[in-house]
Design a protein around this motif. Structure first.
Motif, mmCIF file in Angstrom:
data_model
loop_
_atom_site.group_PDB
_atom_site.id
_atom_site.type_symbol
_atom_site.label_atom_id
_atom_site.label_comp_id
_atom_site.label_asym_id
_atom_site.label_seq_id
_atom_site.Cartn_x
_atom_site.Cartn_y
_atom_site.Cartn_z
ATOM 1 N N ALA A 53 0.837 -1.203 0.000
ATOM 2 C CA ALA A 53 0.000 0.000 0.000
ATOM 3 C C ALA A 53 0.871 1.251 0.000
ATOM 4 C CB ALA A 53 -0.923 -0.003 1.210
ATOM 5 N N LEU A 54 1.902 1.278 0.876
ATOM 6 C CA LEU A 54 2.773 2.449 0.953
ATOM 7 C C LEU A 54 3.549 2.623 -0.343
ATOM 8 C CD1 LEU A 54 4.086 2.314 4.611
ATOM 9 C CD2 LEU A 54 2.462 3.917 3.593
ATOM 10 N N PHE A 55 4.010 1.492 -0.927
ATOM 11 C CA PHE A 55 4.753 1.591 -2.172
ATOM 12 C C PHE A 55 3.874 2.176 -3.286
ATOM 13 C CE2 PHE A 55 6.007 -0.105 -6.289
ATOM 14 C CZ PHE A 55 7.301 0.380 -6.359
ATOM 15 N N ALA A 56 2.632 1.682 -3.359
ATOM 16 C CA ALA A 56 1.720 2.172 -4.397
ATOM 17 C C ALA A 56 1.482 3.671 -4.232
ATOM 18 C CB ALA A 56 0.405 1.411 -4.349
ATOM 19 N N LEU A 57 1.237 4.098 -2.985
ATOM 20 C CA LEU A 57 1.004 5.518 -2.729
ATOM 21 C C LEU A 57 2.233 6.347 -3.070
ATOM 22 C CD1 LEU A 57 -0.963 5.837 0.622
ATOM 23 C CD2 LEU A 57 -1.534 6.826 -1.593
ATOM 24 N N GLY A 58 3.381 5.898 -2.581
ATOM 25 C CA GLY A 58 4.619 6.643 -2.792
ATOM 26 C C GLY A 58 4.950 6.746 -4.266
ATOM 27 N N ALA A 59 4.846 5.616 -4.984
ATOM 28 C CA ALA A 59 5.178 5.628 -6.403
ATOM 29 C C ALA A 59 4.240 6.563 -7.164
ATOM 30 C CB ALA A 59 5.098 4.213 -6.967
ATOM 31 N N SER A 60 2.946 6.538 -6.820
ATOM 32 C CA SER A 60 1.999 7.430 -7.500
ATOM 33 C C SER A 60 2.335 8.877 -7.217
ATOM 34 C CB SER A 60 0.562 7.155 -7.038
ATOM 35 O OG SER A 60 0.322 5.795 -7.005
ATOM 36 N N ALA A 61 2.709 9.167 -5.962
ATOM 37 C CA ALA A 61 3.030 10.549 -5.614
ATOM 38 C C ALA A 61 4.246 11.017 -6.392
ATOM 39 C CB ALA A 61 3.274 10.665 -4.111
ATOM 40 N N VAL A 62 5.281 10.186 -6.452
ATOM 41 C CA VAL A 62 6.495 10.577 -7.176
ATOM 42 C C VAL A 62 6.184 10.762 -8.660
ATOM 43 C CG1 VAL A 62 8.765 9.773 -7.938
ATOM 44 C CG2 VAL A 62 8.084 9.524 -5.551
ATOM 45 N N ALA A 63 5.453 9.811 -9.237
ATOM 46 C CA ALA A 63 5.127 9.915 -10.658
ATOM 47 C C ALA A 63 4.276 11.153 -10.920
ATOM 48 C CB ALA A 63 4.390 8.661 -11.116
ATOM 49 N N GLY A 64 3.318 11.433 -10.040
ATOM 50 C CA GLY A 64 2.455 12.602 -10.212
ATOM 51 C C GLY A 64 3.251 13.887 -10.138
ATOM 52 N N ALA A 65 4.184 13.946 -9.175
ATOM 53 C CA ALA A 65 4.995 15.153 -9.035
ATOM 54 C C ALA A 65 5.902 15.316 -10.253
ATOM 55 C CB ALA A 65 5.828 15.079 -7.763
ATOM 56 N N ARG A 66 6.462 14.201 -10.720
ATOM 57 C CA ARG A 66 7.353 14.272 -11.879
ATOM 58 C C ARG A 66 6.585 14.671 -13.133
ATOM 59 N NH1 ARG A 66 9.610 15.240 -15.331
ATOM 60 N NH2 ARG A 66 11.567 14.575 -16.293
ATOM 61 N N TYR A 67 5.330 14.228 -13.199
ATOM 62 C CA TYR A 67 4.503 14.495 -14.371
ATOM 63 C C TYR A 67 4.389 15.985 -14.659
ATOM 64 C CZ TYR A 67 0.240 15.085 -17.109
ATOM 65 O OH TYR A 67 -0.664 15.460 -18.058
ATOM 66 N N ILE A 68 4.265 16.809 -13.592
ATOM 67 C CA ILE A 68 4.042 18.232 -13.853
ATOM 68 C C ILE A 68 5.334 19.000 -14.106
ATOM 69 C CG2 ILE A 68 1.806 18.398 -12.685
ATOM 70 C CD1 ILE A 68 3.286 19.592 -10.309
ATOM 71 N N VAL A 69 6.488 18.339 -14.088
ATOM 72 C CA VAL A 69 7.729 19.005 -14.496
ATOM 73 C C VAL A 69 7.882 18.782 -16.000
ATOM 74 C CG1 VAL A 69 10.205 19.159 -14.183
ATOM 75 C CG2 VAL A 69 8.753 18.506 -12.270
ATOM 76 N N PRO A 70 7.842 19.864 -16.803
ATOM 77 C CA PRO A 70 7.874 19.664 -18.256
ATOM 78 C C PRO A 70 9.227 19.144 -18.729
ATOM 79 C CG PRO A 70 7.989 21.994 -17.721
ATOM 80 C CD PRO A 70 7.749 21.281 -16.433
ATOM 81 N N ASN A 71 9.219 18.258 -19.720
ATOM 82 C CA ASN A 71 10.457 17.733 -20.301
ATOM 83 C C ASN A 71 10.897 18.527 -21.517
ATOM 84 O OD1 ASN A 71 10.620 15.723 -18.417
ATOM 85 N ND2 ASN A 71 9.493 14.247 -19.654
ATOM 86 N N VAL A 72 9.952 19.144 -22.200
ATOM 87 C CA VAL A 72 10.268 19.926 -23.389
ATOM 88 C C VAL A 72 9.731 21.335 -23.188
ATOM 89 C CG1 VAL A 72 10.009 20.119 -25.885
ATOM 90 C CG2 VAL A 72 10.022 17.862 -24.800
ATOM 91 N N LEU A 73 10.553 22.335 -23.494
ATOM 92 C CA LEU A 73 10.097 23.724 -23.374
ATOM 93 C C LEU A 73 10.021 24.340 -24.764
ATOM 94 C CD1 LEU A 73 12.273 24.964 -20.380
ATOM 95 C CD2 LEU A 73 9.924 24.161 -20.346
ATOM 96 N N TYR A 74 8.930 25.031 -25.012
ATOM 97 C CA TYR A 74 8.791 25.714 -26.299
ATOM 98 C C TYR A 74 9.009 27.204 -26.076
ATOM 99 C CZ TYR A 74 6.862 21.253 -27.680
ATOM 100 O OH TYR A 74 6.703 19.916 -27.914
ATOM 101 N N GLU A 75 10.224 27.540 -25.693
ATOM 102 C CA GLU A 75 10.516 28.943 -25.400
ATOM 103 C C GLU A 75 11.416 29.501 -26.494
ATOM 104 O OE1 GLU A 75 12.035 28.803 -21.410
ATOM 105 O OE2 GLU A 75 10.028 28.919 -20.562
ATOM 106 N N PRO A 76 11.387 30.836 -26.674
ATOM 107 C CA PRO A 76 12.217 31.420 -27.735
ATOM 108 C C PRO A 76 13.705 31.144 -27.494
ATOM 109 C CG PRO A 76 10.807 33.084 -26.685
ATOM 110 C CD PRO A 76 10.592 31.827 -25.960
ATOM 111 N N ASP A 77 14.461 31.023 -28.598
ATOM 112 C CA ASP A 77 15.899 30.793 -28.514
ATOM 113 C C ASP A 77 16.567 31.975 -27.820
ATOM 114 O OD1 ASP A 77 18.401 29.856 -28.806
ATOM 115 O OD2 ASP A 77 18.399 29.800 -31.012
#
Lengths: 156, 425
Positions: free
Chosen positions: A24-48
């Motif tokens: 149960a703790l592993f499932a919760l922890g893994a979901s929390a980490v994945a959820g937090a990582r999800y909102i960090v963008p991997n690609v940025l579309y910002e001007p050069d």
């Protein structure tokens, strides 16, 4: 082991509890980490942040504001330098002083010298000097993502 | 005629399945309607007479809730036209203002309600402090209230970016840079908030999502908890009644001095235990009527503001030139004034300490003396400390709002700004 002793924990109960809680703790922890990582963008579309300008001789003596990357390009004879126009306090764009000397920020009144050093106001750091280089076809390249030591000029 | 139609409907199978009680005629039904109706059960069947007196709370919390509801309704209406994209948002604002029927009034209502909500949540906080209503057993509800205040500011701040005008763009640039000064996590937090290094498309969609679903959802749940705790903690705070003596009871023995009737059962030492039944009146119609009247008044005020005063909309966001001076929303101008001295102190240390002090307050100041009384004499130290902080906040906010001109230089509001100082370079 006496089965009827109520203070004894049975192996089966212990295993069930341990596995249950761990998964149960592993499932919760893994979901929390994945959820937090999800909102960090991997690609940025910002001007050069690199800007390819004109040939050096096309820039007038004194200051030119490159609005694309918010940088002041300053020419003195055959030497060129670039000073970031982004205030180190809270990110507003600084203006050239009214008399053509120094920089000042409209947001919280920070003032900087010609070299970008803080002369008054809340700014914690001097304005960054940025890398100025020459492209193969002889035009200036200013890289706003590459700060250099202060007083570093490009001399043509 | 209307009465007869209603009565016929009420008597029908459908009518009975929807309304359990109908319009109450007897005291029994007055109690039943408050207990069995979904909306009315937020209130107890009977309330203390003090609850009805305007000077007990001035209805500040309820006004905040009403403004939140108005914001929800007008906000959803605006969502039908608003697209959170950097090349569309500003145009949508112009459409709402000039093309969409009643669009301007809805946007104005949304904007003015948002400002008013910040004002009334702050006033509500002051009321609860000055009447000592955070004292046991209401400590936790005070903390919920502080979280709701922060969420209100967060809602207002995230909504600020959406018009994508100069005001929006630079207020958010300044605001998120302040977050960047937080020790250790600051830069990460800023990157996460903006979804990048600058205020751009990803920042807009992030603020939009927070503004229209995440924060309102959390607020709604916490408001429900906040109201529920008001009831479970014994209704509005009031002074302990001196006549009341708690009876020592043997197990199984029933108290002799109490009447069990239509009141709620309240456990333990909450103030409702031992309440004299004479001091309470039926919620329907006494409280309900006053609440509806207040709702009408709030809607009327917001409508008048929205019809006669337009919400500001500056030029399209320009990521090169900030307006001079660039100002945050008014409720952050006290902080911006502090930030003009030092970003770390004004942006992180002072607000951090203020929030910590507010959260810890009910756990530090636990004496029940002065409970439910405005400006109780027994609470001199607490009152003085709070009032000093309050005055400081008002002074800094006033300086930031009215006395700061171009380049954040000090200026008096009644003197016009020279034209050459207004110009950009």
């Amino acid at each position: 082991m006496n089965d009827s002793d109520p203070t004894q924990v049975k192996r089966r109960d212990f295993m069930q509890l341990a596995f249950g809680w761990c998964s149960a703790l592993f499932a919760l922890g893994a979901s929390a980490v994945a959820g937090a990582r999800y909102i960090v963008p991997n690609v940025l579309y910002e001007p050069d942040q690199r800007f390819k300008g004109q040939k050096p001789e096309d820039y007038p003596e004194g200051t030119t504001f490159l609005s694309d990357i918010r940088v002041f390009l300053i020419r003195k004879g055959n030497s060129f330098r670039a000073v970031s126009a982004i205030c180190t306090h809270l990110g507003c764009t600084v203006n050239r002083g009214a008399d053509g000397h120094g920089f000042h920020c409209p947001c919280h009144g920070s003032q900087f010298s010609d070299n970008g050093e803080v002369t008054s106001g809340p700014a914690p750091r001097p304005l960054s000097w940025l890398l100025v280089s020459l492209s193969r076809d002889g035009r200036l390249i200013i890289d706003a993502s590459q700060p250099v030591e202060a007083k570093k000029y490009l001399v043509i | 005629m209307l009465q007869r139609v209603w009565n016929a409907f009420r008597a029908s199978r459908v009518g009975r399945s929807i309304f359990r009680v109908g319009l109450p005629a007897s005291n029994l039904e007055r109690a039943q309607v408050a207990i069995s109706s979904f909306l009315l059960h937020l209130q107890p069947a009977k309330v203390h007479k003090r609850t009805l007196k305007p000077s007990t709370t001035f209805g500040l919390g309820l006004i905040s809730l009403y403004l939140f509801l108005i914001l929800g309704v007008t906000g959803v209406m605006l969502m039908f036209y608003y697209v959170p994209a950097t090349d569309a948002a500003y145009q949508n604002m112009k459409d709402l203002e000039f093309v969409v029927t009643a669009g301007r009034v809805l946007r104005n209502m949304h904007r003015w309600s948002a400002h008013l909500m910040v004002v009334f949540v702050l006033l509500h906080l002051c009321r609860v402090f000055y009447t000592g209503a955070y004292k046991p057993p209401r400590e936790f509800n005070w903390v919920v209230g502080v979280v709701l205040l922060l969420l209100t500011l967060g809602l207002s701040f995230t909504g600020y970016l959406l018009p994508w005008d100069q005001l929006a763009y630079w207020a958010i640039t300044v605001g998120t840079n302040i977050a960047g000064y937080a020790p250790l996590v600051g830069q990460k937090l800023k990157f996460l908030l903006l979804g990048g290094h600058m205020v751009g498309e990803s920042a807009l969609i992030r603020f939009y999502t927070l503004h229209v679903i995440v924060l309102p959802g959390v607020v709604l749940m916490l408001v429900a908890l906040h109201l529920w705790r008001v009831r479970k903690d014994g209704g509005l705070a009031r002074p302990d009644e001196p006549a009341f003596v708690q009876q020592e009871l043997a197990p199984g023995q029933l108290p002799t001095s109490k009447t069990y009737g239509l009141m709620e059962l309240a456990r333990g030492s909450t103030p409702a235990v031992g309440l004299a039944p004479e001091d309470v009146v039926f919620t329907w119609p006494n409280l309900i009527f006053r609440e509806l009247l207040l709702f009408l008044a709030v809607v009327a005020v917001v409508l008048v503001l929205a019809i006669f005063w337009n919400a500001p909309l500056e030029e399209l966001a320009n990521r090169v030139h900030p307006p001079n001076p660039a100002k945050a929303p008014w409720y952050f101008l006290g902080l911006q004034e502090l930030v003009a001295y030092s970003a770390l102190w004004g942006g992180v240390v002072v607000p951090g300490l203020l929030v910590t002090a507010l959260v810890l307050l009910p756990y530090l100041d636990r004496r029940r003396r002065g409970l439910g009384v405005w400006f109780a004499r027994e609470r001199k130290v607490a009152l003085t400390l709070f009032t000093v902080c309050l005055i400081a906040a008002v002074v800094f906010t006033t300086i930031g709002s009215l006395f700061r001109g171009p380049n954040w230089s000090f200026q008096v509001p009644w003197k016009p700004i020279p034209a050459e100082e207004q110009a950009f370079h």
